[in-house]
Design a protein around this motif. Structure first.
Motif, PDB file in Angstrom:
ATOM      1  N   VAL A  22    -147.708  18.856  60.066  1.00 46.28           N
ATOM      2  CA  VAL A  22    -147.035  17.521  60.493  1.00 46.28           C
ATOM      3  C   VAL A  22    -145.821  17.195  59.361  1.00 46.28           C
ATOM      4  O   VAL A  22    -144.714  16.615  59.436  1.00 46.28           O
ATOM      5  CB  VAL A  22    -147.894  16.246  60.724  1.00 46.28           C
ATOM      6  N   ILE A  23    -146.339  17.252  57.898  1.00 48.18           N
ATOM      7  CA  ILE A  23    -145.348  16.701  57.012  1.00 48.18           C
ATOM      8  C   ILE A  23    -144.463  17.772  56.899  1.00 48.18           C
ATOM      9  O   ILE A  23    -143.084  17.132  56.648  1.00 48.18           O
ATOM     10  CB  ILE A  23    -146.071  16.781  55.596  1.00 48.18           C
ATOM     11  N   VAL A  24    -144.638  19.113  56.917  1.00 49.32           N
ATOM     12  CA  VAL A  24    -143.341  19.946  56.970  1.00 49.32           C
ATOM     13  C   VAL A  24    -142.416  19.762  58.267  1.00 49.32           C
ATOM     14  O   VAL A  24    -141.139  19.645  58.116  1.00 49.32           O
ATOM     15  CB  VAL A  24    -143.744  21.382  56.927  1.00 49.32           C
ATOM     16  N   ASN A  32    -132.637  17.994  59.262  1.00 50.14           N
ATOM     17  CA  ASN A  32    -131.754  18.216  60.558  1.00 50.14           C
ATOM     18  C   ASN A  32    -130.839  16.746  60.670  1.00 50.14           C
ATOM     19  O   ASN A  32    -129.713  16.836  61.030  1.00 50.14           O
ATOM     20  CB  ASN A  32    -132.353  18.208  61.727  1.00 50.14           C
ATOM     21  N   LYS A  33    -131.514  15.549  60.360  1.00 52.12           N
ATOM     22  CA  LYS A  33    -130.870  14.329  60.585  1.00 52.12           C
ATOM     23  C   LYS A  33    -129.864  14.173  59.646  1.00 52.12           C
ATOM     24  O   LYS A  33    -128.625  13.694  59.886  1.00 52.12           O
ATOM     25  CB  LYS A  33    -131.993  13.241  60.250  1.00 52.12           C
ATOM     26  N   THR A  34    -129.683  14.683  58.434  1.00 51.84           N
ATOM     27  CA  THR A  34    -128.697  14.880  57.464  1.00 51.84           C
ATOM     28  C   THR A  34    -127.795  16.078  57.487  1.00 51.84           C
ATOM     29  O   THR A  34    -126.674  16.087  56.681  1.00 51.84           O
ATOM     30  CB  THR A  34    -129.182  14.436  56.020  1.00 51.84           C
ATOM     31  N   GLY A  35    -127.984  17.128  58.339  1.00 55.27           N
ATOM     32  CA  GLY A  35    -127.336  18.277  58.413  1.00 55.27           C
ATOM     33  C   GLY A  35    -127.553  19.030  57.023  1.00 55.27           C
ATOM     34  O   GLY A  35    -126.646  19.932  56.837  1.00 55.27           O
ATOM     35  N   THR A  36    -128.832  19.010  56.305  1.00 54.04           N
ATOM     36  CA  THR A  36    -128.988  19.776  55.013  1.00 54.04           C
ATOM     37  C   THR A  36    -129.791  20.943  55.183  1.00 54.04           C
ATOM     38  O   THR A  36    -130.484  20.910  56.307  1.00 54.04           O
ATOM     39  CB  THR A  36    -129.247  18.596  53.881  1.00 54.04           C
ATOM     40  N   HIS A  37    -129.821  21.962  54.235  1.00 51.99           N
ATOM     41  CA  HIS A  37    -131.161  22.698  54.347  1.00 51.99           C
ATOM     42  C   HIS A  37    -131.583  22.929  52.991  1.00 51.99           C
ATOM     43  O   HIS A  37    -130.839  23.107  51.952  1.00 51.99           O
ATOM     44  CB  HIS A  37    -130.496  24.055  54.693  1.00 51.99           C
ATOM     45  N   TRP A  38    -132.801  22.482  52.833  1.00 50.91           N
ATOM     46  CA  TRP A  38    -133.666  22.683  51.585  1.00 50.91           C
ATOM     47  C   TRP A  38    -134.080  24.059  51.392  1.00 50.91           C
ATOM     48  O   TRP A  38    -134.655  24.652  52.023  1.00 50.91           O
ATOM     49  CB  TRP A  38    -134.749  21.530  51.567  1.00 50.91           C
ATOM     50  N   PRO A  39    -134.138  24.380  49.963  1.00 50.71           N
ATOM     51  CA  PRO A  39    -134.743  25.723  49.653  1.00 50.71           C
ATOM     52  C   PRO A  39    -136.270  25.518  49.741  1.00 50.71           C
ATOM     53  O   PRO A  39    -136.693  24.342  49.905  1.00 50.71           O
ATOM     54  CB  PRO A  39    -134.481  25.904  48.200  1.00 50.71           C
ATOM     55  N   LEU A  40    -136.832  26.542  49.921  1.00 50.51           N
ATOM     56  CA  LEU A  40    -138.399  26.752  50.165  1.00 50.51           C
ATOM     57  C   LEU A  40    -139.088  25.813  49.235  1.00 50.51           C
ATOM     58  O   LEU A  40    -140.141  24.950  49.355  1.00 50.51           O
ATOM     59  CB  LEU A  40    -139.026  27.880  50.623  1.00 50.51           C
ATOM     60  N   GLU A  41    -138.603  26.166  48.098  1.00 53.92           N
ATOM     61  CA  GLU A  41    -139.377  25.477  46.787  1.00 53.92           C
ATOM     62  C   GLU A  41    -139.354  23.802  47.098  1.00 53.92           C
ATOM     63  O   GLU A  41    -140.202  23.349  46.690  1.00 53.92           O
ATOM     64  CB  GLU A  41    -138.652  25.978  45.420  1.00 53.92           C
TER      65      GLU A  41
END
Length: 88
Positions: A22-24, A32-41
């Protein structure tokens, strides 16, 4: 108290143990809301921060009120839901 708890074994409440997905999902929604992509870390670090804080809160409440951790988790959840929207 469960048999394990009576023997001094800490049992992580299922509501906390199963919260990772749920957290992930929430973290993905934020991206998605900000149009960004975070690294897995970064995702894993955020997840770790949230879960560690949650377990500390649960353990402190269980110790303070001398109740099982599962009951403490539910008490915290209900308090947070009922206080939602109130100024802190």
């Amino acid at each position: 108290h469960s048999r394990l708890e009576r023997r001094g074994v800490h049992v992580i409440p299922d509501v906390v143990a199963n919260a990772g997905g749920v957290i992930v999902s929430y973290l993905e929604w934020q991206q998605n809301k900000t149009g960004t992509h975070w690294p897995l870390e970064t995702v894993n670090n955020e997840l770790n921060t949230i879960l560690v804080r949650a377990m500390k809160d649960v353990m402190q409440r269980a110790e303070r009120d001398t109740i099982p951790m599962k009951e403490a988790a539910f008490c915290l959840a209900l308090e947070r839901l009922t206080n939602r929207g109130e100024s802190t």
